[in-house]
Design a protein around this motif. Sequence first.
Motif, PDB file in Angstrom:
ATOM      1  N   PRO A 138      23.446   1.683  31.256  1.00  0.00           N
ATOM      2  CA  PRO A 138      22.325   0.797  30.901  1.00  0.00           C
ATOM      3  C   PRO A 138      22.633  -0.170  29.765  1.00  0.00           C
ATOM      4  N   GLU A 139      23.415   0.246  28.783  1.00  0.00           N
ATOM      5  CA  GLU A 139      23.703  -0.635  27.644  1.00  0.00           C
ATOM      6  C   GLU A 139      24.605  -1.784  28.070  1.00  0.00           C
ATOM      7  N   TYR A 140      25.618  -1.456  28.860  1.00  0.00           N
ATOM      8  CA  TYR A 140      26.525  -2.504  29.363  1.00  0.00           C
ATOM      9  C   TYR A 140      25.770  -3.495  30.236  1.00  0.00           C
ATOM     10  N   MET A 141      24.948  -2.984  31.136  1.00  0.00           N
ATOM     11  CA  MET A 141      24.187  -3.852  32.030  1.00  0.00           C
ATOM     12  C   MET A 141      23.183  -4.692  31.248  1.00  0.00           C
ATOM     13  N   ALA A 142      22.561  -4.094  30.238  1.00  0.00           N
ATOM     14  CA  ALA A 142      21.582  -4.827  29.429  1.00  0.00           C
ATOM     15  C   ALA A 142      22.237  -5.980  28.679  1.00  0.00           C
ATOM     16  N   ASP A 143      23.451  -5.762  28.179  1.00  0.00           N
ATOM     17  CA  ASP A 143      24.177  -6.840  27.489  1.00  0.00           C
ATOM     18  C   ASP A 143      24.392  -8.023  28.429  1.00  0.00           C
ATOM     19  N   THR A 144      24.796  -7.722  29.662  1.00  0.00           N
ATOM     20  CA  THR A 144      25.054  -8.784  30.631  1.00  0.00           C
ATOM     21  C   THR A 144      23.767  -9.507  31.023  1.00  0.00           C
ATOM     22  N   LEU A 145      22.707  -8.749  31.250  1.00  0.00           N
ATOM     23  CA  LEU A 145      21.424  -9.363  31.610  1.00  0.00           C
ATOM     24  C   LEU A 145      20.883 -10.217  30.470  1.00  0.00           C
ATOM     25  N   ALA A 146      21.060  -9.745  29.240  1.00  0.00           N
ATOM     26  CA  ALA A 146      20.593 -10.515  28.077  1.00  0.00           C
ATOM     27  C   ALA A 146      21.329 -11.845  27.982  1.00  0.00           C
ATOM     28  N   LEU A 147      22.632 -11.823  28.290  1.00  0.00           N
ATOM     29  CA  LEU A 147      23.402 -13.070  28.278  1.00  0.00           C
ATOM     30  C   LEU A 147      22.922 -14.022  29.371  1.00  0.00           C
TER      31      LEU A 147
END
Length: 199
Positions: A138-147
């Motif tokens: 979830p943290e990795y995916m959230a970083d990408t979605l935030a970008l």
Amino acid sequence: TQKITEAAADLFLDRGFHNVTMDLVAETAHTTKITVYQHFKSKDALLLQCMRWRLESREANLDAFFRGKTPSQGQVLEIFDWMAQRAGKSKFRGCAFVKATNEVGATLTEVRTIAAEAKDTLRRRLVTLLRNVGAQQPEYMADTLALLLEGAQALSLIEQSARPFQAARREALEMIAPLLTSHATAAQSAVSSFAQKGI
């Protein structure tokens, strides 16, 4: 205080920090400059309050948007829809936190602090949404979605349209598609299990 804050927040975003005077804030808020200074000792202090208000308002609006909804993969995409609605409005001015940081972040460090908090708060919300639906990273995916959200917001400012958010949403859908598939498979397995047991 609220009336002054809202008036100043709109002015700072629309005209830029350096082009806004306390006289203009007072005029827009339909009050006096003396009253403005009674609540805010300086324009810097007023800007910081505006940023805090924007952060709290955004989070309150998102809380209300998701209130009562059952956690689902679709909620991740709904954040893109929610931001696209804002970008689709006339005279979209982009991200107030980025704008303030660009204008005065070098000399007023509190601006960077609040801006960073605003970005991290949204990222943590994405982490929570992803974790609630079983994402493995979830943290990795959230970083990408935030970008994706940040890029869409910047391009929407240039284009004055919501199209970049629609494109970003498509990329987000590609990312979370395995979650949608696994969720559907799990649901189908549960139905089959109930059917076999005669439930």
